[in-house]
Scaffold this active site. Structure first.
Site, mmCIF file in Angstrom:
data_model
loop_
_atom_site.group_PDB
_atom_site.id
_atom_site.type_symbol
_atom_site.label_atom_id
_atom_site.label_comp_id
_atom_site.label_asym_id
_atom_site.label_seq_id
_atom_site.Cartn_x
_atom_site.Cartn_y
_atom_site.Cartn_z
ATOM 1 N N ARG A 170 -14.983 37.248 6.399
ATOM 2 C CA ARG A 170 -13.902 37.362 5.264
ATOM 3 C C ARG A 170 -12.993 38.702 5.595
ATOM 4 N NH1 ARG A 170 -17.100 36.506 -0.384
ATOM 5 N NH2 ARG A 170 -17.807 38.731 -0.171
ATOM 6 N N ASP A 246 -18.532 41.208 -11.441
ATOM 7 C CA ASP A 246 -18.733 41.723 -10.302
ATOM 8 C C ASP A 246 -17.740 40.610 -9.173
ATOM 9 O OD1 ASP A 246 -21.048 40.030 -11.374
ATOM 10 O OD2 ASP A 246 -21.317 39.536 -9.274
HETATM 11 P P1 AMP Z 1 -22.802 35.835 -6.600
HETATM 12 O O1 AMP Z 1 -22.629 35.155 -7.829
HETATM 13 O O2 AMP Z 1 -22.784 34.809 -5.586
HETATM 14 O O3 AMP Z 1 -21.428 36.506 -6.504
HETATM 15 O O4 AMP Z 1 -23.908 36.829 -6.479
HETATM 16 C C1 AMP Z 1 -24.331 37.897 -7.454
HETATM 17 C C2 AMP Z 1 -25.177 38.862 -6.701
HETATM 18 O O5 AMP Z 1 -26.291 38.301 -6.063
HETATM 19 C C3 AMP Z 1 -24.418 39.612 -5.696
HETATM 20 O O6 AMP Z 1 -24.608 40.949 -5.922
HETATM 21 C C4 AMP Z 1 -24.718 39.063 -4.343
HETATM 22 O O7 AMP Z 1 -24.607 39.723 -3.179
HETATM 23 C C5 AMP Z 1 -26.336 38.602 -4.737
HETATM 24 N N1 AMP Z 1 -26.730 37.540 -3.928
HETATM 25 C C6 AMP Z 1 -26.482 36.309 -3.763
HETATM 26 N N2 AMP Z 1 -27.097 35.546 -3.225
HETATM 27 C C7 AMP Z 1 -27.900 36.433 -2.209
HETATM 28 C C8 AMP Z 1 -28.895 36.367 -1.567
HETATM 29 N N3 AMP Z 1 -29.254 35.113 -0.715
HETATM 30 N N4 AMP Z 1 -29.470 37.510 -0.755
HETATM 31 C C9 AMP Z 1 -29.025 38.554 -1.023
HETATM 32 N N5 AMP Z 1 -28.404 38.781 -2.313
HETATM 33 C C10 AMP Z 1 -27.616 37.689 -2.765
HETATM 34 MG MG MG Z 2 -20.214 37.991 -5.905
#
Ligand code: AMP
Ligand code: MG
Length: 478
Positions: A170, A246
């Site tokens: 990205r 976030d």
């Molecule tokens: P998101 O809602 O996808 O933006 O994710 C929320 C949080 O969870 C962020 O801090 C991401 O980096 C973390 N996250 C989501 N999926 C994973 C994964 N498979 N492994 C590690 N961290 C994750």
């Molecule tokens: Mg995120």
């Protein structure tokens, strides 16, 4: 320029250790290139022809870009209204910033300090969705992070079932989130808050540097940028799905594409995210949520900026948003003048669309060629009378415009996309890709880049979504 000549700098690492963690990329097994975006490559000034192997190696962490010291960023965030004091890039690894200000980031490249229980991976289906939509939003002239390339692999990743790991490279003018500020505010580390504000000003608001009240002006401009972003989302029928703080960009961009969707039929209450049981992030809620998110950022900035002034700026969000939104919707309707009744005309149209389950983007595309013959539009309704009445009113409103039909149609066709990447279309590309055929990804990338053009071979994608695949909900698992 060749890829090996692409130089990156590491300005984020100049911030103290608490902001980030240097991280090694964990390579995927047997990686291969699925697609790259010529447009995104052009932004970087790199020519990727013949460089595919090197690109895969860089994306898989087997080789580094010149100057790169990979790291992950630390941030907090309000998730579904609840504050989580530490999140961070759990599966994203930054490679650095190019000389022309593109911050390169891998998503799905293995665990980081912030992975918590996660595996740091991203599966093929969600990576295809992120890759394509980054480029599609750009094609629709909506502020967004971009995507240079997508690689797949033979790496097993456990989700509800076993899937294959993938990585998207990205790029964004900023990866700082509202939640990055919230992290330091919650820890009462106000000197770090200030260092972050200075970093963001350099990166995303350089024209404000040195101004009196620069931090306030930055917040005020972000209110404006976010209002514009939301006006465009609503105008084009985009539901982000996870508007946690976030996932909100400090530069006013669309970032972090998860269970998003474009509306099929117009539905104000549409919820694309399966886990969003209360509809906090439903389509029609998005502008309110953006304002609430800005209020959380305002609180985090309060040690640096007078809160009453920020409050005043934030109270204008609704008005600014409506101004942008109505401006955008007038263009969609082919109006170049303003009429006090335009808002009620639009509400009237939406109530018909909601009642009659009319495909949102298809309607505006057909309306773009409207010449008084109602047949094509009335065919979208079971009960024809309400839309017919609305069209009678619409014609009268157009008379006030005094515009030439031909010119109006041209302008409307450049405003109302023929192609938006609906979920069923993405699923078509994903199903093929999971069988090893990436032609669907290539086709949708082409449509994503040129959504206002005619593409005869893809006429079916421009039609209302088939009934059986309309308004799907998506799982957050990715
Ligand atoms: P998101 O809602 O996808 O933006 O994710 C929320 C949080 O969870 C962020 O801090 C991401 O980096 C973390 N996250 C989501 N999926 C994973 C994964 N498979 N492994 C590690 N961290 C994750
Ligand atoms: Mg995120």
């Amino acid at each position: 320029m060749k890829l090996q000549e692409l130089n990156v700098e590491m300005p984020y690492l100049e911030l103290e250790d608490e902001f980030h963690d240097k991280t090694d990329i964990t390579p995927l097994k047997d990686p291969f290139l699925i697609s790259y975006s010529l447009d995104a490559a052009e932004l970087l000034g790199v020519d990727l022809a013949g460089q595919e192997e090197l690109l895969v190696k860089i994306m898989n962490g087997e080789t580094h870009l010149k100057g790169s010291e990979p790291f992950s960023m630390c941030y907090a965030g309000h998730q579904f209204g609840y504050f989580v004091p530490r999140l961070g890039d759990g599966r994203a690894i930054n490679l650095g910033r190019t000389e022309n200000n593109w911050n390169l980031q891998l998503k799905g490249s293995g665990p980081t300090l912030y992975s918590r229980q996660g595996d740091g991976r991203a599966v093929l289906r969600s990576s295809i969705r992120e890759y394509l939509m980054s480029e599609a939003m750009c094609g629709l002239h909506i502020a967004t992070s971009r995507a240079l390339a997508l690689i797949g692999s033979d790496h097993d990743v456990a989700r509800e079932k076993w899937e294959k790991g993938a990585i998207v490279l990205r790029m964004s003018t900023s990866w700082v989130r509202f939640g990055t500020f919230e992290y330091f505010y919650a820890k009462k580390k106000f000197d770090k808050l200030e260092a972050l504000a200075d970093y963001v000003m350099d990166e995303s608001y350089p024209h404000l540097k040195g101004r009196d009240d620069a931090y306030f002006l930055m917040f005020e401009e972000l209110v404006d940028r976010t209002a514009l972003l939301l006006a465009k989302w609503q105008g084009v029928g985009f539901n982000h799905g996870v508007m946690n703080t976030d996932n909100m960009s400090i530069a006013g961009l669309t970032i972090d594409y998860g269970p998003y969707a474009f509306l099929d039929d117009y539905d104000f209450g549409y919820i694309c995210n399966h886990t969003d049981t209360h509809g906090r992030y439903a389509f029609g809620q998005q502008p309110n949520v953006a304002q609430w998110n800005l209020s959380m950022l305002m609180r985090a900035l309060s040690p640096l900026v007078n809160i009453e002034r920020m409050q005043e700026a934030l109270e204008k969000f609704g008005e600014i948003y409506s101004g942008y939104y109505m401006g955008f919707m007038r263009k969609k309707l082919g109006f170049t003048t303003e009429d006090d009744d335009d808002i009620s005309v639009l509400r009237w149209l939406f109530s018909i669309m909601q009642q009659e389950s009319i495909d949102y983007n298809y309607f505006f595309r057909v309306l773009s060629r409207y010449d008084g013959d109602k047949t094509a539009l009335l065919a979208l309704c079971e009960l024809e009378e309400p839309l017919s009445e609305w069209l009678d009113y619409y014609e009268k409103r157009l008379e006030k415009e005094n515009s030439e039909a031909e010119e109006r149609h041209k302008q409307m066709l450049a405003t109302n996309p023929k192609y938006v990447l609906k979920n069923y279309m993405l699923q078509y590309a994903i199903d093929k890709a999971e069988r090893g055929d990436f032609s669907g990804v290539a086709e949708l990338l082409m449509l994503a880049r040129t959504p206002f053009d005619e593409h005869e071979a893809f006429e079916s994608f421009a039609k209302p979504s088939p009934k059986s695949v309309k308004n799907l909900k998506l799982s957050c698992s990715s």
